[in-house]
Scaffold this motif. Sequence first.
Motif, PDB file in Angstrom:
ATOM      1  N   LEU A 104       0.826  -1.384  -0.025  1.00 18.47           N
ATOM      2  CA  LEU A 104       0.016   0.547   0.011  1.00 18.47           C
ATOM      3  C   LEU A 104      -0.075   1.195  -0.090  1.00 18.47           C
ATOM      4  CD1 LEU A 104      -3.219  -0.009   0.207  1.00 18.47           C
ATOM      5  CD2 LEU A 104      -2.751   0.967   2.132  1.00 18.47           C
ATOM      6  N   THR A 105       0.837   2.244  -0.731  1.00 14.09           N
ATOM      7  CA  THR A 105       2.277   2.798  -1.298  1.00 14.09           C
ATOM      8  C   THR A 105       1.232   4.275  -0.636  1.00 14.09           C
ATOM      9  OG1 THR A 105       1.500   2.951  -3.609  1.00 14.09           O
ATOM     10  CG2 THR A 105       3.655   1.545  -2.877  1.00 14.09           C
ATOM     11  N   GLU A 106      -0.362   4.276  -1.266  1.00 13.42           N
ATOM     12  CA  GLU A 106      -1.020   5.564  -0.684  1.00 13.42           C
ATOM     13  C   GLU A 106      -2.074   4.983   0.140  1.00 13.42           C
ATOM     14  OE1 GLU A 106       0.237   9.627  -3.092  1.00 13.42           O
ATOM     15  OE2 GLU A 106      -0.105   7.949  -4.619  1.00 13.42           O
ATOM     16  N   MET A 107      -2.300   5.817   0.645  1.00 11.61           N
ATOM     17  CA  MET A 107      -3.973   5.707   1.400  1.00 11.61           C
ATOM     18  C   MET A 107      -4.064   7.186   2.305  1.00 11.61           C
ATOM     19  SD  MET A 107      -5.199   3.180   3.996  1.00 11.61           S
ATOM     20  CE  MET A 107      -6.440   2.282   2.664  1.00 11.61           C
ATOM     21  N   TRP A 108      -5.348   7.642   2.138  1.00  3.01           N
ATOM     22  CA  TRP A 108      -5.674   9.102   2.946  1.00  3.01           C
ATOM     23  C   TRP A 108      -7.155   9.238   2.805  1.00  3.01           C
ATOM     24  CZ3 TRP A 108      -3.131   8.592  -2.020  1.00  3.01           C
ATOM     25  CH2 TRP A 108      -4.424   9.300  -3.423  1.00  3.01           C
ATOM     26  N   VAL A 109      -7.484  10.340   3.215  1.00  5.58           N
ATOM     27  CA  VAL A 109      -8.822  10.519   3.842  1.00  5.58           C
ATOM     28  C   VAL A 109      -9.467  12.040   3.083  1.00  5.58           C
ATOM     29  CG1 VAL A 109      -9.044  10.698   5.801  1.00  5.58           C
ATOM     30  CG2 VAL A 109     -11.246  10.581   5.440  1.00  5.58           C
TER      31      VAL A 109
END
Length: 223
Positions: A104-109
Amino acid sequence: MKKDQLYREDYFTCPIYFMDKPEWVKKLNKASDLYIKKAQKNNQPNIKERTKKFGNKGDHGMVHHSTSLINDPKFIDLQEWILATAYNLLDEQGFDLKGYQLFLTEMWVQEFSHLGGGHHTLHTHWNGHMSGFYFLKGSERTSCPVFEDPRPGRQMNLLPEKDKSKVSLATSQIHYKVKPGRLIFFNSYMPHLYTVDNGYEPFRFIHWNIQAIPKGVLNINKE
């Protein structure tokens, strides 16, 4: 084969996967609240500068984008589920992942302004293999994701559609309805956008990108 019978076979399809998992919404909304408040605070200097130059519109048009959610314990269950599901989807598509590991290289809300105007222009996610959304707030009254045909040659020579209300081989753009708990996966090469939100209801979602990295590269980095 029958004489003069024309057969059709469809190739190079672009899958989009979706399902509803509303059981996560309450917990992940609560975990996201602090991130959104911080994102709203971080946008204040831009809002003040805009107000000074053009007049006060509050945060109209703003997208409050959080810092990374990766490794936050409140989101670990979601991240593990996403990685396992992405592996299964890529495997189902026919890719050989034996020599790769998914990260998982990116995760945001992010949450669009309650005053409306929030949106995303057409884009893809570079250097990735699987992306997705999990909607925490949204309805038919909010923004929604739109996917476009990723084949540039086809787009250059596209003929008009007979009926845009029907999905056919001529279709070049697909709108997806949203609601809390809806989850979407797609290959990262898929161009997508978010329509302009009119501010009738809150709109919030989690977004992620996944990359398949060769295991040999990982071993080199460890050395």
